[in-house]
Design a protein around this motif. Structure first.
Motif, PDB file in Angstrom:
ATOM      1  N   THR A 151      67.466  13.185  18.553  1.00 44.64           N
ATOM      2  CA  THR A 151      66.418  13.357  17.548  1.00 44.64           C
ATOM      3  C   THR A 151      65.331  14.239  18.145  1.00 44.64           C
ATOM      4  OG1 THR A 151      66.850  11.201  16.544  1.00 44.64           O
ATOM      5  CG2 THR A 151      64.696  12.189  16.138  1.00 44.64           C
ATOM      6  N   ALA A 153      61.770  16.492  17.804  1.00 43.01           N
ATOM      7  CA  ALA A 153      60.484  16.513  17.097  1.00 43.01           C
ATOM      8  C   ALA A 153      59.659  17.704  17.552  1.00 43.01           C
ATOM      9  CB  ALA A 153      59.708  15.223  17.351  1.00 43.01           C
ATOM     10  N   ARG A 179      67.858  14.829  11.304  1.00 43.49           N
ATOM     11  CA  ARG A 179      66.802  13.882  11.677  1.00 43.49           C
ATOM     12  C   ARG A 179      65.618  14.606  12.327  1.00 43.49           C
ATOM     13  NH1 ARG A 179      71.164  10.800  14.027  1.00 43.49           N
ATOM     14  NH2 ARG A 179      70.200  10.966  16.088  1.00 43.49           N
ATOM     15  N   LEU A 180      65.559  15.924  12.202  1.00 40.87           N
ATOM     16  CA  LEU A 180      64.470  16.707  12.779  1.00 40.87           C
ATOM     17  C   LEU A 180      63.122  16.234  12.231  1.00 40.87           C
ATOM     18  CD1 LEU A 180      63.515  19.182  14.446  1.00 40.87           C
ATOM     19  CD2 LEU A 180      63.972  20.579  12.427  1.00 40.87           C
ATOM     20  N   ILE A 181      62.162  16.027  13.134  1.00 39.24           N
ATOM     21  CA  ILE A 181      60.850  15.493  12.779  1.00 39.24           C
ATOM     22  C   ILE A 181      59.800  16.585  12.913  1.00 39.24           C
ATOM     23  CG2 ILE A 181      59.038  13.847  13.402  1.00 39.24           C
ATOM     24  CD1 ILE A 181      61.321  12.089  14.587  1.00 39.24           C
ATOM     25  N   GLY A 184      53.150  15.118  14.018  1.00 39.46           N
ATOM     26  CA  GLY A 184      53.026  14.063  15.014  1.00 39.46           C
ATOM     27  C   GLY A 184      52.216  14.434  16.232  1.00 39.46           C
ATOM     28  N   ASN A 188      54.245  12.135  19.076  1.00 36.39           N
ATOM     29  CA  ASN A 188      55.682  12.274  19.309  1.00 36.39           C
ATOM     30  C   ASN A 188      56.050  11.980  20.759  1.00 36.39           C
ATOM     31  OD1 ASN A 188      56.338  13.027  16.665  1.00 36.39           O
ATOM     32  ND2 ASN A 188      55.954  15.192  17.072  1.00 36.39           N
ATOM     33  N   HIS A 196      61.957   6.061  21.136  1.00 39.44           N
ATOM     34  CA  HIS A 196      62.220   6.211  19.702  1.00 39.44           C
ATOM     35  C   HIS A 196      62.604   7.643  19.312  1.00 39.44           C
ATOM     36  CE1 HIS A 196      60.676   2.199  19.364  1.00 39.44           C
ATOM     37  NE2 HIS A 196      59.497   2.566  19.833  1.00 39.44           N
ATOM     38  N   VAL A 197      62.290   8.608  20.168  1.00 42.44           N
ATOM     39  CA  VAL A 197      62.588  10.022  19.951  1.00 42.44           C
ATOM     40  C   VAL A 197      63.221  10.532  21.243  1.00 42.44           C
ATOM     41  CG1 VAL A 197      61.553  12.315  19.606  1.00 42.44           C
ATOM     42  CG2 VAL A 197      60.723  10.359  18.293  1.00 42.44           C
TER      43      VAL A 197
END
Length: 260
Positions: A151, A153, A179-181, A184, A188, A196-197
């Motif tokens: 994932t 970010a 799932r690219l974020i 943040g 992040n 979580h990332v």
């Protein structure tokens, strides 16, 4: 000063910034555009001013590098690097995913860092040679079996120039890109430190944007470097990789380079 006393002071700095920011969140506050068109608010300035007052009282020989008020004692071997609100756009929009960043540099190298989210009360604390703590408990990154599982970010596509964006998107295509974020800022990196990332990649960061993040990510068993794999220090250009599982670093660098 010892690392223990430095950590105590850093936490007091974060408390002072938090006290300045919280009353203005989702409230009326003054704001304006800086020369580079980025926003600055009354809360940014109040938080940095509060931290500077504390440093002037308790560490008067140390240097200070702040986003809003510049540098003091720039020749000091010890430099406190302050970003009172990393993610001012999120703060202005009432989104509690910004943070206060506090770093201590020794001879240009980050040795201590704090990410503090003043609204949720979340705080990550890292120091050289010590495990990263999240609200007083150990934080640890997660393993990542392959880059395709990662994932990824970043703060936003608008912060990449055309050339850097091409490289970033080439890397993103090799990750779990659905799932690219986006969004943040420093938050992040805290999420990465807590498992979580998997990966944060950015370009164009300034020292106050990344210095605090290095001890936090590395103390949680991750790694931080530039896009060439070199460690980050006061002379780094601001192309940043934060990776939870160092075993994937060669894959990330290869992914960023594949657009050449």
């Amino acid at each position: 000063m010892t690392i223990t006393s430095d950590l105590m002071l850093a936490n007091r700095l974060a408390d002072a910034a938090r006290d300045a920011i919280r009353p203005l969140f989702r409230a009326a506050f003054a704001h304006e555009a800086k020369a580079d068109a980025s926003p600055v608010t009354e809360a940014d300035r109040a938080a940095e001013a509060a931290m500077r007052r504390l440093l002037d009282a308790e560490a008067p020989r140390d240097g200070i590098i702040g986003e809003e008020y510049g540098a003091e004692r720039p020749d000091a071997a010890r430099q406190w690097v302050l970003d009172p609100i990393d993610g001012t756009v999120s703060f202005m929009a009432g989104r509690p995913i910004f943070g206060t960043l506090i770093a201590l540099l020794q001879d240009g190298w980050p040795v201590l860092g704090i990410i503090d989210q003043p609204i949720s009360g979340e705080r990550w604390v890292g120091a050289l040679g010590q495990p990263t703590l999240f609200n007083g408990e150990p934080a640890r990154t997660r393993t990542c079996r392959t880059l395709a599982d990662a994932t990824l970010a970043t703060t936003g596509p608008q912060y990449f120039g055309d050339h850097d964006a091409e490289h970033f998107m080439a890397l993103a295509a090799k990750t779990a890109h659905k799932r690219l974020i986006f969004g943040g800022d420093c938050y992040n990196y805290g999420l990465l430190a807590s498992g979580h990332v998997d990966l944060v990649v950015e370009a164009g960061l300034k020292l106050h944007d990344f210095a605090a993040l290095v001890p936090i990510v590395e103390g949680a068993s991750g790694t931080m470097c530039d896009w060439n794999g070199d460690p980050l220090n006061a002379d780094s250009a601001g192309h940043v990789i934060a990776l939870g599982d160092p075993a994937r670093l060669e894959d990330v660098i290869e992914g960023l380079a594949c657009a050449h």
